[in-house]
Scaffold this active site. Structure first.
Site, PDB file in Angstrom:
ATOM      1  N   PRO A  88      40.470 119.929 -38.831  1.00  0.00           N
ATOM      2  CA  PRO A  88      39.506 119.675 -39.922  1.00  0.00           C
ATOM      3  C   PRO A  88      38.117 119.330 -39.395  1.00  0.00           C
ATOM      4  O   PRO A  88      37.139 119.373 -40.144  1.00  0.00           O
ATOM      5  CB  PRO A  88      40.102 118.477 -40.666  1.00  0.00           C
ATOM      6  CG  PRO A  88      41.519 118.382 -40.227  1.00  0.00           C
ATOM      7  CD  PRO A  88      41.604 119.012 -38.869  1.00  0.00           C
ATOM      8  N   GLU A 115      49.045 113.379 -35.275  1.00  0.00           N
ATOM      9  CA  GLU A 115      47.656 112.929 -35.466  1.00  0.00           C
ATOM     10  C   GLU A 115      46.652 113.844 -34.771  1.00  0.00           C
ATOM     11  O   GLU A 115      45.448 113.660 -34.924  1.00  0.00           O
ATOM     12  CB  GLU A 115      47.482 111.499 -34.956  1.00  0.00           C
ATOM     13  CG  GLU A 115      48.386 110.477 -35.632  1.00  0.00           C
ATOM     14  CD  GLU A 115      48.245 110.496 -37.144  1.00  0.00           C
ATOM     15  OE1 GLU A 115      47.115 110.371 -37.631  1.00  0.00           O
ATOM     16  OE2 GLU A 115      49.286 110.643 -37.820  1.00  0.00           O
ATOM     17  N   ARG A 153      42.124 142.161 -39.810  1.00  0.00           N
ATOM     18  CA  ARG A 153      41.759 143.235 -40.740  1.00  0.00           C
ATOM     19  C   ARG A 153      40.355 143.781 -40.462  1.00  0.00           C
ATOM     20  O   ARG A 153      39.956 144.798 -41.029  1.00  0.00           O
ATOM     21  CB  ARG A 153      41.926 142.789 -42.196  1.00  0.00           C
ATOM     22  CG  ARG A 153      40.995 141.692 -42.634  1.00  0.00           C
ATOM     23  CD  ARG A 153      41.356 141.174 -44.014  1.00  0.00           C
ATOM     24  NE  ARG A 153      41.061 142.127 -45.084  1.00  0.00           N
ATOM     25  CZ  ARG A 153      39.846 142.461 -45.498  1.00  0.00           C
ATOM     26  NH1 ARG A 153      38.794 141.918 -44.903  1.00  0.00           N
ATOM     27  NH2 ARG A 153      39.660 143.317 -46.467  1.00  0.00           N
ATOM     28  N   ASP A 168      33.993 145.254 -46.875  1.00  0.00           N
ATOM     29  CA  ASP A 168      32.630 144.758 -47.095  1.00  0.00           C
ATOM     30  C   ASP A 168      32.492 143.932 -48.365  1.00  0.00           C
ATOM     31  O   ASP A 168      31.403 143.642 -48.815  1.00  0.00           O
ATOM     32  CB  ASP A 168      31.612 145.908 -47.075  1.00  0.00           C
ATOM     33  CG  ASP A 168      32.042 147.072 -47.925  1.00  0.00           C
ATOM     34  OD1 ASP A 168      32.098 146.914 -49.146  1.00  0.00           O
ATOM     35  OD2 ASP A 168      32.338 148.134 -47.344  1.00  0.00           O
TER      36      ASP A 168
HETATM   37  C1  4H3 Z   1      43.529 122.346 -39.355  1.00  0.00           C
HETATM   38  C2  4H3 Z   1      44.573 121.610 -38.834  1.00  0.00           C
HETATM   39  C3  4H3 Z   1      43.618 121.022 -41.316  1.00  0.00           C
HETATM   40  C4  4H3 Z   1      43.033 122.050 -40.610  1.00  0.00           C
HETATM   41  C5  4H3 Z   1      45.118 120.563 -39.590  1.00  0.00           C
HETATM   42  C6  4H3 Z   1      41.899 122.825 -41.183  1.00  0.00           C
HETATM   43  C7  4H3 Z   1      47.427 118.290 -37.908  1.00  0.00           C
HETATM   44  C8  4H3 Z   1      45.565 119.296 -36.836  1.00  0.00           C
HETATM   45  C9  4H3 Z   1      46.653 117.225 -37.198  1.00  0.00           C
HETATM   46  C10 4H3 Z   1      46.609 119.551 -37.865  1.00  0.00           C
HETATM   47  C11 4H3 Z   1      45.954 117.992 -36.168  1.00  0.00           C
HETATM   48  C12 4H3 Z   1      45.761 116.417 -38.092  1.00  0.00           C
HETATM   49  N1  4H3 Z   1      44.622 120.312 -40.817  1.00  0.00           N
HETATM   50  N2  4H3 Z   1      41.262 122.305 -42.238  1.00  0.00           N
HETATM   51  N3  4H3 Z   1      46.102 119.752 -39.178  1.00  0.00           N
HETATM   52  O1  4H3 Z   1      41.573 123.871 -40.681  1.00  0.00           O
HETATM   53  O2  4H3 Z   1      46.800 118.234 -35.101  1.00  0.00           O
HETATM   54  O3  4H3 Z   1      44.449 116.788 -38.156  1.00  0.00           O
END
Ligand code: 4H3
Length: 271
Positions: A88, A115, A153, A168
């Site tokens: 994230p 985590e 793709r 596109d």
């Molecule tokens: C990517 C991974 C959301 C995204 C994710 C995203 C679990 C990454 C853990 C895994 C870490 C917590 N969550 N939004 N989760 O692309 O290993 O962040």
């Protein structure tokens, strides 16, 4: 393109790789996707891949050694491969990034669990961090599938000639126009006449208008980012003019005019 996915749940990729365009791209040899079990690079009787966080607190952290081992093995096979962590905290993934990744010779996706991964893996082994959106998943695997699907793709030859038009849809900065198939009448809804006319200039015009209006209604932020062509500006201006006529008709006490129905080509087909 060579894709390796490092994960503690490689079987999650079985069905993703077994269907549709993804499976066809693999069979044709245009891409190779290899899920690799990080546990294969873990030491000890228990082949442990996670451990408790220094400093305490809830949850577990992915241990650095198995991750480093699996990333090094992938790098050994393809020294040019780009190593991507799904998190994230990464750069927001979009069509533009998909297009750039499609030009790489090899990609290695690192899927975290718990985590997340030990910070020294992130800083020393990862080339790029990508996020598929502002939400937290239980693991990086589904995010990796999203990125892989959007990237492959765009690799030349992966889509057939009748599929390639959709490539596109987003890269022109607009949402796609409305689509219709048979039957010509479904419940109260009829297919717009112009699509049955066989007049391809008119059909192109209708589709561009549909795309512009949908983008304005659903994702105005996309229009703000986009450099509009003079043709696109003229279409949006026509809608402005029609709405202005409708509003000024109301001001002068006029009842039930047809200013909006003069927005001829779409006339009520758009939401
Ligand atoms: C990517 C991974 C959301 C995204 C994710 C995203 C679990 C990454 C853990 C895994 C870490 C917590 N969550 N939004 N989760 O692309 O290993 O962040």
């Amino acid at each position: 393109m060579n894709i390796e996915v490092l994960t503690i749940f490689p079987d999650m990729f079985d069905s993703f790789l077994a269907y549709g365009i993804v499976s066809r791209a693999i069979k044709s040899g245009r891409i190779r996707v290899s899920p690799v079990n990080i546990r294969d690079y873990a030491a000890g009787k228990h082949r442990q891949t996670d451990d408790r966080p220094y400093g305490g607190g809830a949850g577990m952290v992915m241990m650095p050694e198995p991750l480093a081992g699996s990333i090094n093995a992938a790098r050994k096979k393809d020294g040019r491969a780009k190593v991507i962590l799904l998190t994230p905290q990464g750069r927001p993934f979009d069509q533009d990034t998909a297009g750039k990744l499609a030009k790489e010779s090899g990609l290695v996706f690192v899927c975290g669990r718990y985590e997340g991964v030990d910070e020294r893996i992130r800083s020393d082994y990862i080339d790029d961090e990508i996020s598929i959106g502002d939400y937290v998943l239980t693991g990086g695997e589904i995010a990796a599938m999203v990125v892989i699907d959007a990237v492959i793709r765009l690799i030349p030859g992966v889509l057939g000639s009748d599929e390639s038009a959709t490539a596109d849809s987003f890269s022109n900065g607009l949402l796609e126009h409305a689509h219709y198939t048979r039957p010509q009448i479904f419940r109260a809804g009829a297919v717009p006449d112009v699509l049955l006319s066989g007049n391809h200039a008119k059909i192109d015009e209708w589709r561009l208008e549909s795309a512009l209006v949908r983008t304005f209604l659903k994702r105005p932020d996309l229009l703000e980012k986009k450099a509009l062509s003079s043709r696109e500006k003229a279409i949006l201006k026509k809608w402005c003019d029609n709405i202005e006529r409708l509003v000024s008709g109301q001001d002068s006490g006029h009842q039930g005019g047809d200013a909006l129905s003069r927005a001829d080509t779409l006339s009520g087909e758009e939401p």
